[in-house]
Design a protein around this motif. Structure first.
Motif, PDB file in Angstrom:
ATOM      1  N   THR A 100      44.969  54.685  32.343  1.00  0.00           N
ATOM      2  CA  THR A 100      46.016  54.764  31.323  1.00  0.00           C
ATOM      3  C   THR A 100      46.067  53.447  30.544  1.00  0.00           C
ATOM      4  O   THR A 100      45.386  52.471  30.902  1.00  0.00           O
ATOM      5  CB  THR A 100      47.388  54.990  31.986  1.00  0.00           C
ATOM      6  N   GLU A 101      46.874  53.420  29.514  1.00  0.00           N
ATOM      7  CA  GLU A 101      47.017  52.170  28.752  1.00  0.00           C
ATOM      8  C   GLU A 101      47.593  51.073  29.640  1.00  0.00           C
ATOM      9  O   GLU A 101      47.169  49.926  29.564  1.00  0.00           O
ATOM     10  CB  GLU A 101      47.885  52.380  27.508  1.00  0.00           C
ATOM     11  N   ALA A 102      48.559  51.419  30.494  1.00  0.00           N
ATOM     12  CA  ALA A 102      49.111  50.428  31.432  1.00  0.00           C
ATOM     13  C   ALA A 102      48.020  49.945  32.390  1.00  0.00           C
ATOM     14  O   ALA A 102      47.965  48.758  32.734  1.00  0.00           O
ATOM     15  CB  ALA A 102      50.280  51.019  32.208  1.00  0.00           C
ATOM     16  N   GLY A 103      47.150  50.861  32.804  1.00  0.00           N
ATOM     17  CA  GLY A 103      46.021  50.488  33.661  1.00  0.00           C
ATOM     18  C   GLY A 103      45.062  49.555  32.946  1.00  0.00           C
ATOM     19  O   GLY A 103      44.554  48.595  33.531  1.00  0.00           O
ATOM     20  N   ARG A 104      44.807  49.830  31.668  1.00  0.00           N
ATOM     21  CA  ARG A 104      43.931  48.950  30.878  1.00  0.00           C
ATOM     22  C   ARG A 104      44.531  47.554  30.749  1.00  0.00           C
ATOM     23  O   ARG A 104      43.818  46.554  30.843  1.00  0.00           O
ATOM     24  CB  ARG A 104      43.694  49.534  29.487  1.00  0.00           C
ATOM     25  N   THR A 105      45.848  47.494  30.554  1.00  0.00           N
ATOM     26  CA  THR A 105      46.517  46.200  30.420  1.00  0.00           C
ATOM     27  C   THR A 105      46.400  45.413  31.717  1.00  0.00           C
ATOM     28  O   THR A 105      46.050  44.221  31.699  1.00  0.00           O
ATOM     29  CB  THR A 105      48.003  46.401  30.038  1.00  0.00           C
ATOM     30  N   LEU A 106      46.665  46.067  32.848  1.00  0.00           N
ATOM     31  CA  LEU A 106      46.547  45.377  34.128  1.00  0.00           C
ATOM     32  C   LEU A 106      45.090  45.019  34.402  1.00  0.00           C
ATOM     33  O   LEU A 106      44.801  43.935  34.919  1.00  0.00           O
ATOM     34  CB  LEU A 106      47.116  46.226  35.266  1.00  0.00           C
ATOM     35  N   HIS A 107      44.171  45.897  34.034  1.00  0.00           N
ATOM     36  CA  HIS A 107      42.747  45.593  34.219  1.00  0.00           C
ATOM     37  C   HIS A 107      42.365  44.330  33.452  1.00  0.00           C
ATOM     38  O   HIS A 107      41.650  43.476  33.965  1.00  0.00           O
ATOM     39  CB  HIS A 107      41.878  46.777  33.772  1.00  0.00           C
ATOM     40  N   ARG A 108      42.836  44.202  32.206  1.00  0.00           N
ATOM     41  CA  ARG A 108      42.530  42.999  31.410  1.00  0.00           C
ATOM     42  C   ARG A 108      43.063  41.743  32.107  1.00  0.00           C
ATOM     43  O   ARG A 108      42.364  40.737  32.177  1.00  0.00           O
ATOM     44  CB  ARG A 108      43.108  43.112  30.005  1.00  0.00           C
ATOM     45  N   ARG A 109      44.300  41.817  32.615  1.00  0.00           N
ATOM     46  CA  ARG A 109      44.882  40.673  33.328  1.00  0.00           C
ATOM     47  C   ARG A 109      44.075  40.352  34.581  1.00  0.00           C
ATOM     48  O   ARG A 109      43.818  39.187  34.891  1.00  0.00           O
ATOM     49  CB  ARG A 109      46.333  40.948  33.714  1.00  0.00           C
ATOM     50  N   ALA A 110      43.689  41.382  35.315  1.00  0.00           N
ATOM     51  CA  ALA A 110      42.905  41.184  36.538  1.00  0.00           C
ATOM     52  C   ALA A 110      41.525  40.617  36.214  1.00  0.00           C
ATOM     53  O   ALA A 110      41.023  39.740  36.925  1.00  0.00           O
ATOM     54  CB  ALA A 110      42.791  42.488  37.318  1.00  0.00           C
ATOM     55  N   ALA A 111      40.909  41.104  35.140  1.00  0.00           N
ATOM     56  CA  ALA A 111      39.590  40.591  34.740  1.00  0.00           C
ATOM     57  C   ALA A 111      39.686  39.110  34.383  1.00  0.00           C
ATOM     58  O   ALA A 111      38.813  38.316  34.763  1.00  0.00           O
ATOM     59  CB  ALA A 111      39.040  41.400  33.571  1.00  0.00           C
ATOM     60  N   GLU A 112      40.729  38.737  33.682  1.00  0.00           N
ATOM     61  CA  GLU A 112      40.922  37.323  33.349  1.00  0.00           C
ATOM     62  C   GLU A 112      41.159  36.505  34.617  1.00  0.00           C
ATOM     63  O   GLU A 112      40.618  35.411  34.769  1.00  0.00           O
ATOM     64  CB  GLU A 112      42.094  37.148  32.372  1.00  0.00           C
ATOM     65  N   THR A 113      41.929  37.038  35.534  1.00  0.00           N
ATOM     66  CA  THR A 113      42.161  36.357  36.815  1.00  0.00           C
ATOM     67  C   THR A 113      40.843  36.186  37.558  1.00  0.00           C
ATOM     68  O   THR A 113      40.569  35.117  38.116  1.00  0.00           O
ATOM     69  CB  THR A 113      43.169  37.155  37.671  1.00  0.00           C
ATOM     70  N   GLN A 114      40.010  37.214  37.558  1.00  0.00           N
ATOM     71  CA  GLN A 114      38.711  37.127  38.231  1.00  0.00           C
ATOM     72  C   GLN A 114      37.804  36.089  37.558  1.00  0.00           C
ATOM     73  O   GLN A 114      37.082  35.358  38.238  1.00  0.00           O
ATOM     74  CB  GLN A 114      38.034  38.503  38.274  1.00  0.00           C
ATOM     75  N   ARG A 115      37.841  36.021  36.228  1.00  0.00           N
ATOM     76  CA  ARG A 115      37.051  34.992  35.524  1.00  0.00           C
ATOM     77  C   ARG A 115      37.539  33.598  35.910  1.00  0.00           C
ATOM     78  O   ARG A 115      36.735  32.685  36.149  1.00  0.00           O
ATOM     79  CB  ARG A 115      37.116  35.196  34.017  1.00  0.00           C
ATOM     80  N   GLU A 116      38.859  33.427  35.980  1.00  0.00           N
ATOM     81  CA  GLU A 116      39.423  32.143  36.391  1.00  0.00           C
ATOM     82  C   GLU A 116      39.051  31.822  37.839  1.00  0.00           C
ATOM     83  O   GLU A 116      38.718  30.670  38.150  1.00  0.00           O
ATOM     84  CB  GLU A 116      40.948  32.154  36.240  1.00  0.00           C
TER      85      GLU A 116
END
Length: 151
Positions: A100-116
């Motif tokens: 879902t769009e909420a899932g995409r938003t959390l995925h983006r945050r998680a992806a950034e966290t993983q990059r960090e």
């Protein structure tokens, strides 16, 4: 950085202990930082897989494909259920999970966290050193009778 032993002593240290110690610390680091944004590591894997599936994925496909991720396998089902309950994933009319769009938003945050996370953990380690480390570990898996391509 201060090492646990001098070089001569490190050579005699058991690799099993140090791979276990690294695994324990690295998992705690990654999982803690993901938890801080409201997602578990297995939930991240499931969201990531569904996002990158052209037609979504069934629950069974996600579980099968994540089997090798730290022995999560069938234990992933409750995480998938939570993602659906939180409306981060939905089940379409064909029984396939869609993000879902909420899932995409959390995925983006998680992806950034993983990059960090990766940047922090890899600080001061060249790509060459990292590659050598992984190849040595894979050679040890092979030498112990395992198949590094199947892990």
């Amino acid at each position: 950085m201060k090492y646990s032993h001098d070089d001569a002593e490190l050579i005699g240290q058991p690799v099993g202990y140090w791979t276990w110690a690294a695994n324990k610390v690295l998992l705690a680091h990654v999982r803690g930082r993901l938890a801080a944004i409201g997602i578990t590591q297995p939930q991240w894997w499931a969201l990531h897989q569904v996002l990158h599936s052209a037609t979504g994925a069934t629950r069974a496909e996600v579980i099968r494909d994540q089997q090798a991720n730290l022995d999560v396998g069938p234990g992933l089902a409750p995480d998938i259920d939570l993602l659906v309950q939180r409306e981060l994933l939905v089940v379409d009319e064909d029984g396939r999970l869609q993000i879902t769009e909420a899932g995409r938003t959390l995925h983006r945050r998680a992806a950034e966290t993983q990059r960090e996370n990766r940047a922090r953990v890899h600080a001061g380690i060249s790509d060459e050193e990292y590659l050598i480390t992984l190849k040595v570990l894979q050679r040890m898996i092979h030498n112990a009778g395992g198949d590094p391509t199947a892990v």
